[in-house]
Design an enzyme around this catalytic site. Structure first.
Site, mmCIF file in Angstrom:
data_model
loop_
_atom_site.group_PDB
_atom_site.id
_atom_site.type_symbol
_atom_site.label_atom_id
_atom_site.label_comp_id
_atom_site.label_asym_id
_atom_site.label_seq_id
_atom_site.Cartn_x
_atom_site.Cartn_y
_atom_site.Cartn_z
ATOM 1 N N HIS A 148 0.757 -1.171 -0.035
ATOM 2 C CA HIS A 148 -0.058 -0.137 0.006
ATOM 3 C C HIS A 148 1.075 1.119 -0.018
ATOM 4 O O HIS A 148 2.105 1.225 0.522
ATOM 5 C CB HIS A 148 -0.802 -0.051 1.213
ATOM 6 C CG HIS A 148 -1.658 -1.056 1.398
ATOM 7 N ND1 HIS A 148 -1.425 -2.169 2.115
ATOM 8 C CD2 HIS A 148 -2.998 -1.611 1.199
ATOM 9 C CE1 HIS A 148 -2.130 -3.114 2.135
ATOM 10 N NE2 HIS A 148 -3.329 -2.775 1.636
ATOM 11 N N ASP A 199 2.109 1.981 3.494
ATOM 12 C CA ASP A 199 3.164 1.018 3.939
ATOM 13 C C ASP A 199 4.446 1.815 3.942
ATOM 14 O O ASP A 199 5.372 1.730 4.669
ATOM 15 C CB ASP A 199 3.178 -0.191 3.406
ATOM 16 C CG ASP A 199 1.845 -0.860 3.447
ATOM 17 O OD1 ASP A 199 1.270 -0.573 4.270
ATOM 18 O OD2 ASP A 199 1.465 -1.664 2.375
#
Length: 436
Positions: A99, A102
């Site tokens: 993501h 992240d």
């Protein structure tokens, strides 16, 4: 910075090895049905669990000792990327997924957040080139920040929709820059808690419009990767619109998205929907929507998304039988959307978890290939449906009958011919013969 100084590259030593950090079944160069294991399985490491997981749960904060964590700065995010690729390289994993949030911290506003991401992407690109590890798919985190309290594409707040659109625009650009093979839609909060305060049709219409915008923008920038839609029925919302494969595929067809999006199926999400993962995979495959797999499992005694590593050979055999049945994985892969347990606090545990999952899938692949090679299971299934291969069954399937003609047929015959046993236990014993 090195995160795993005491770990060497994981080697294949065969099934008789007692070394805890080697592959006993996963030999990436072994050829199965004309393809190497590496190409069949297309293993991917999930950045969010592997690098950002802390062991926190609803009842307590993180427990894990992660030397690559620290200040939430861009510099530390770049160092973390280098540790991650060290992990992938030593594991011999060919792909990874992430993501946007992240890999890079949010800034004070969208522009600063995008600049942060760009700095980290430069390091991701360098590490991909150095190691040969590729991006399986990217996605955007549209669920953690409080701005998405009511959802993102389905939010009652139009500003949240707009912010999510800007975030996905950037995530698509980054995924293209990194050569990603795909992009996943999983909103996380695209659903409702209570229908009293929900306009369901409006929300689902907005979700479809959002996905069309993403597809259109991908074309505009020349991103040719595969889009995926990941079903999940609940948690954190009471009901999510991407409930299961059937609901997602119906949505894609209803909103003219079927030509652009396939399914990314997760075992634990299937469990939460009251299905098995093989049901979800087979349904998606039978409809032409099977794309990629989040390889994990859940605990049936816990009613939430535990994201455990797969260690059940029956599970991986079932998964590989269905994947091979529908032609294998192409742009998708087996992504370990899985996390070590809260009590597994040392970095070395990440290797034990991934090695176990990879070996379990390798063994499942070999068992599935043996079942397919012998053909006995397929023959038993074919025999069970023999009444459809000739006579009235074949005529029905070819479109030669309607209700009136079938009534005439049954009036002449009088009743249904005797049913044959389903032989469920015999089928289960047959599969056991290969597993044992």
């Amino acid at each position: 910075m090195t995160g795993f100084p005491n770990v060497q590259k994981i080697a294949f030593e065969g099934p008789d090895s007692k070394n805890p950090l080697v592959f006993r079944h996963y030999d990436e160069n072994e050829v199965v049905e004309g393809k190497t294991m590496k190409d069949h399985l297309r293993f991917s490491v999930a950045y969010w669990h592997t690098m950002r997981g802390t062991g926190s749960d609803p009842f307590g904060p993180g427990t894990m000792l992660r030397p690559w964590e620290g200040a939430d700065t861009v510099d530390n995010a770049c160092n973390r990327v280098r540790v991650f690729f060290e992990f992938c390289e030593k594991l011999s994993a060919g792909f990874y997924c992430f993501h946007d949030r992240d890999v890079a911290p949010e800034g004070g506003n969208l522009a600063e957040t995008n600049r942060n991401l760009d700095q980290v992407v430069r390091v991701l690109k360098e590490e991909q080139k150095r190691t040969g590890v590729k991006l399986l798919w990217g996605t955007a985190n549209l669920f953690s920040n409080p701005r998405y309290v009511h959802g993102a594409a389905t939010s009652c707040n139009a500003d949240a929709f707009a912010h999510a659109a800007a975030q996905v625009k950037k995530a698509l650009e980054v995924t293209k820059e990194l050569g990603g093979a795909g992009y996943v839609f999983w909103g996380g909060r695209e659903g409702y808690q209570n229908l009293w305060n929900t306009d369901m049709k409006r929300e689902v219409d907005h979700l479809a419009a959002f996905m069309h915008m993403a597809v259109d923008y991908a074309r505009r920038i020349g991103f040719t990767g595969q889009f995926y839609f990941e079903p999940k029925p609940k948690e954190p919302t009471k009901h999510q619109y991407d409930f299961d494969s059937a609901a997602c595929i119906n949505f894609l067809r209803a909103y003219d998205l079927a030509d652009h999006v396939k399914m990314n199926i997760e075992t634990n999400h299937a469990t939460l929907a009251g299905h098995t993962v093989e049901h979800e995979l087979d349904y998606a495959g039978s409809q032409g929507f099977l794309g990629s797999v989040d390889a994990n499992t859940g605990d049936l005694l816990l009613g939430w998304d535990t994201d455990q590593f797969p260690t059940d050979v029956y599970l991986t055999t079932k998964i590989m039988l269905i994947i091979m049945k529908y032609g294998g994985l192409t742009t998708g892969g087996l992504n370990f959307d899985a996390k070590v347990r809260r009590e597994s606090i040392e970095p070395i545990d990440l290797f034990h978890a991934h090695v176990g999952g990879m070996d379990t899938f390798a063994k499942g692949l070999k068992i599935a290939a043996a079942i397919r090679a012998d053909g006995e299971l397929a023959a038993w299934v074919k025999d069970r449906y023999a009444s459809w291969d000739a006579g009235i069954g074949a005529e029905i399937e070819s479109g030669k009958h309607d209700f009136a003609s079938l009534e005439k047929y049954m009036l002449a015959q009088g009743d249904v011919r005797a049913n044959q046993s389903g032989r469920q236990e015999a089928f289960e014993n047959l599969v056991n013969r290969y597993v044992f």
